[in-house]
Design an enzyme around this catalytic site. Structure first.
Site, PDB file in Angstrom:
ATOM      1  N   ARG A   1       0.830  -1.211   0.000  1.00 17.27           N
ATOM      2  CA  ARG A   1       0.000   0.000   0.000  1.00 17.27           C
ATOM      3  C   ARG A   1       0.864   1.260   0.000  1.00 17.27           C
ATOM      4  O   ARG A   1       0.401   2.355  -0.317  1.00 17.27           O
ATOM      5  CB  ARG A   1      -0.990  -0.008   1.173  1.00 17.27           C
ATOM      6  CG  ARG A   1      -1.951   1.160   1.135  1.00 17.27           C
ATOM      7  CD  ARG A   1      -3.243   1.003   1.968  1.00 17.27           C
ATOM      8  NE  ARG A   1      -3.195   0.046   3.037  1.00 17.27           N
ATOM      9  CZ  ARG A   1      -2.593   0.264   4.222  1.00 17.27           C
ATOM     10  NH1 ARG A   1      -2.005   1.411   4.461  1.00 17.27           N
ATOM     11  NH2 ARG A   1      -2.600  -0.670   5.149  1.00 17.27           N
TER      12      ARG A   1
ATOM     13  N   TYR B   1     -14.119  20.581 -14.224  1.00 12.87           N
ATOM     14  CA  TYR B   1     -14.476  19.178 -14.501  1.00 12.87           C
ATOM     15  C   TYR B   1     -15.570  18.775 -13.506  1.00 12.87           C
ATOM     16  O   TYR B   1     -15.448  19.040 -12.313  1.00 12.87           O
ATOM     17  CB  TYR B   1     -13.230  18.298 -14.336  1.00 12.87           C
ATOM     18  CG  TYR B   1     -13.546  16.831 -14.428  1.00 12.87           C
ATOM     19  CD1 TYR B   1     -13.946  16.265 -15.635  1.00 12.87           C
ATOM     20  CD2 TYR B   1     -13.463  16.010 -13.316  1.00 12.87           C
ATOM     21  CE1 TYR B   1     -14.259  14.922 -15.720  1.00 12.87           C
ATOM     22  CE2 TYR B   1     -13.766  14.662 -13.393  1.00 12.87           C
ATOM     23  CZ  TYR B   1     -14.165  14.121 -14.597  1.00 12.87           C
ATOM     24  OH  TYR B   1     -14.474  12.795 -14.672  1.00 12.87           O
TER      25      TYR B   1
ATOM     26  N   ASP C   1      -5.006  21.235 -12.611  1.00  5.70           N
ATOM     27  CA  ASP C   1      -5.372  20.005 -13.314  1.00  5.70           C
ATOM     28  C   ASP C   1      -4.934  20.181 -14.768  1.00  5.70           C
ATOM     29  O   ASP C   1      -5.506  20.985 -15.508  1.00  5.70           O
ATOM     30  CB  ASP C   1      -6.892  19.779 -13.193  1.00  5.70           C
ATOM     31  CG  ASP C   1      -7.342  18.464 -13.828  1.00  5.70           C
ATOM     32  OD1 ASP C   1      -6.657  17.964 -14.744  1.00  5.70           O
ATOM     33  OD2 ASP C   1      -8.394  17.941 -13.408  1.00  5.70           O
TER      34      ASP C   1
ATOM     35  N   LYS D   1      -6.600   9.576 -19.359  1.00  2.00           N
ATOM     36  CA  LYS D   1      -6.888  10.281 -20.605  1.00  2.00           C
ATOM     37  C   LYS D   1      -5.678  10.238 -21.556  1.00  2.00           C
ATOM     38  O   LYS D   1      -5.271   9.181 -21.961  1.00  2.00           O
ATOM     39  CB  LYS D   1      -7.352  11.694 -20.280  1.00  2.00           C
ATOM     40  CG  LYS D   1      -8.409  11.765 -19.154  1.00  2.00           C
ATOM     41  CD  LYS D   1      -9.743  11.164 -19.532  1.00  2.00           C
ATOM     42  CE  LYS D   1     -10.707  11.009 -18.357  1.00  2.00           C
ATOM     43  NZ  LYS D   1     -10.922  12.211 -17.555  1.00  2.00           N
TER      44      LYS D   1
HETATM   45  C1  LIG Z   1     -11.401  12.566 -16.316  1.00  2.00           C
HETATM   46  C2  LIG Z   1     -10.926  13.767 -15.587  1.00  2.00           C
HETATM   47  C3  LIG Z   1     -10.714  13.738 -14.209  1.00  2.00           C
HETATM   48  C4  LIG Z   1     -11.011  12.497 -13.372  1.00  2.00           C
HETATM   49  O1  LIG Z   1     -10.175  11.440 -13.714  1.00  2.00           O
HETATM   50  P1  LIG Z   1     -10.588   9.879 -13.556  1.00  2.00           P
HETATM   51  O2  LIG Z   1      -9.354   9.195 -14.018  1.00  2.00           O
HETATM   52  O3  LIG Z   1     -11.788   9.659 -14.409  1.00  2.00           O
HETATM   53  O4  LIG Z   1     -10.884   9.663 -12.116  1.00  2.00           O
HETATM   54  C5  LIG Z   1     -10.248  14.880 -13.591  1.00  2.00           C
HETATM   55  N1  LIG Z   1     -10.019  16.016 -14.300  1.00  2.00           N
HETATM   56  C6  LIG Z   1     -10.218  16.082 -15.623  1.00  2.00           C
HETATM   57  C7  LIG Z   1      -9.954  17.361 -16.346  1.00  2.00           C
HETATM   58  C8  LIG Z   1     -10.675  14.962 -16.320  1.00  2.00           C
HETATM   59  O5  LIG Z   1     -10.892  15.032 -17.636  1.00  2.00           O
END
Ligand SMILES: *Cc1c(COP(=O)(O)O)cnc(C)c1O
Length: 381
Positions: A64, A115, A189, A214
């Site tokens: 962990r 988001y 982000d 992504k």
């Molecule tokens: C998809 C996304 C997230 C969340 O990510 P997950 O991997 O789906 O938990 C956060 N910020 C942005 C801009 C995203 O596109």
């Protein structure tokens, strides 16, 4: 696209040169040490526990807290974002850990339409549903003057550029500098832009967050997240706290997902270059389509949004009529996706009902255009 590494703190990996460009780093970083007979790729370390180290008996030695396959991915992500990375189970696990860094009760400046799951967490902080309430200031990040006013007295700022799905673009170097002057913690982000487009830590951001799900992994076959902290003393302290958060709350990555993400990163540069070129071509064509009343495209990147003439029904019909574009959520994969964002009750009311978000993939641009053109025309007939 940034072809060479912008000036800023150099990555401190032993295995890569700090003057290599991102196009090289995606291929070269996070490799096993070179030695006769050594493999070119890291192994997948499947172990929940580790033998006690006599030199460091206090080390937890438990899966962990540590895993060698996370570490190679962290090396690559750190090199790309000019900082030090920690991987998490998903983008939201990373977002949640980063939001825990904000001092209790402090003022937070955030985009007016972030988001949508991050927006839900920010609304929870505002309501105080999990402890002391925060004052949350929702701003249009593309309005730098208004954002700077909101930053006065702020404990933290949450940045997204471009925002999702309104595609609002912030002047990140300016806003990061202003926020640091105010003494605010700067969290960004960077999922939509990727480190190939911008590296917020080089502007002075403390923490960069990614949904590795992504573009970074790029094949829509896993969920994973990461935080990257700046390589200075302030960043190291934040990293220690984020690491503790990960170990205690347990939102840890699976070693196989970490390995697959690293494999995906090897082609990030060529995938993103192709997807960006396709997006630029489509943005131009879409702007002239009679069924489209607005194209939101920052002029770079591979995400865009269109507003369809009509409303919700027309937009839904476009999605249903595509054969190549897949009607699905998510983004950043090799395949092109299309989605009406207001289908989610949690989506911001600033997002028009007729807005379709397009994640442009790496297929042939003419095929993508032909499919969209046909779907748009059929839906409005
Ligand atoms: C998809 C996304 C997230 C969340 O990510 P997950 O991997 O789906 O938990 C956060 N910020 C942005 C801009 C995203 O596109």
């Amino acid at each position: 696209m940034t072809e060479s590494r912008p000036p800023g703190p150099a990555a401190e990996d032993g295995d890569v040169s700090s003057d290599w460009s991102p196009a090289t780093l995606v291929v070269a970083s996070g490799r096993p040490a070179r030695a006769p007979g050594a493999p070119v790729n890291p192994p997948i370390e499947l172990s929940s526990t580790y033998a006690v180290s006599p030199d460091d008996p206090a080390r937890l030695g438990y899966g962990r807290a540590d895993n060698a396959t996370w570490e190679v991915l962290e090396t690559a992500l750190g090199a790309l974002e000019c900082g030090e990375a920690l991987v998490f189970a998903s983008g939201m696990a990373a977002v949640s850990a980063a939001l825990h860094l904000i001092p209790i009760g402090g003022v937070i400046v955030v985009p007016r339409a972030p988001y949508n799951t991050s927006a839900t967490l920010l609304r929870e902080l505002e309501a105080g549903s999990s402890g002391a309430a925060h004052e949350v200031r929702w701003v249009d990040l593309s309005d730098a003057d208004a954002t700077e006013l909101a930053l006065v007295g702020a404990a933290a700022v949450w940045l997204e550029s471009p925002t999702n799905p309104l595609m609002e673009v912030a002047d990140l170097p300016r806003l990061v500098t202003s926020a640091r002057k105010q003494g605010a913690l700067v969290l960004c982000d960077n999922t939509f832009a990727t480190p190939l487009q911008q590296q917020p830590i080089t502007y002075g951001a403390d923490v960069v967050v990614h949904s590795v799900t992504k573009y970074l992994s790029g094949h829509s076959d896993l969920l994973l997240g990461a935080v990257v902290t700046s390589p200075d003393a302030r960043g190291r302290e934040l990293r220690d706290r984020l690491r503790q958060h990960r170990t205690r709350h347990g939102a840890i990555a699976g070693p196989f997902e970490a390995w697959l993400a690293l494999r995906g990163i090897r082609t990030l540069h060529v995938r993103f270059e192709r997807a960006c070129a396709n997006a630029a071509f489509l943005a131009q064509r879409l702007a002239a389509h009679p069924a489209v009343c607005r194209v939101r495209y920052p002029g770079w990147g591979a995400m865009l949004a269109i507003e369809v003439v009509g409303g919700q029904a027309e937009a839904d019909r476009v999605v249903a009529a595509t054969r190549l574009w897949l009607g699905a959520t998510s983004l950043g994969g090799v395949e092109s996706l299309i989605e009406r964002r207001r289908r989610y009750p949690a989506e911001s009311e600033l997002v028009p009902e007729s807005l379709l978000r397009l994640s442009v993939g790496i297929e042939d641009a003419a095929d993508l255009w032909a499919d969209l053109d046909a779907a748009l025309s059929a839906a409005l007939r």
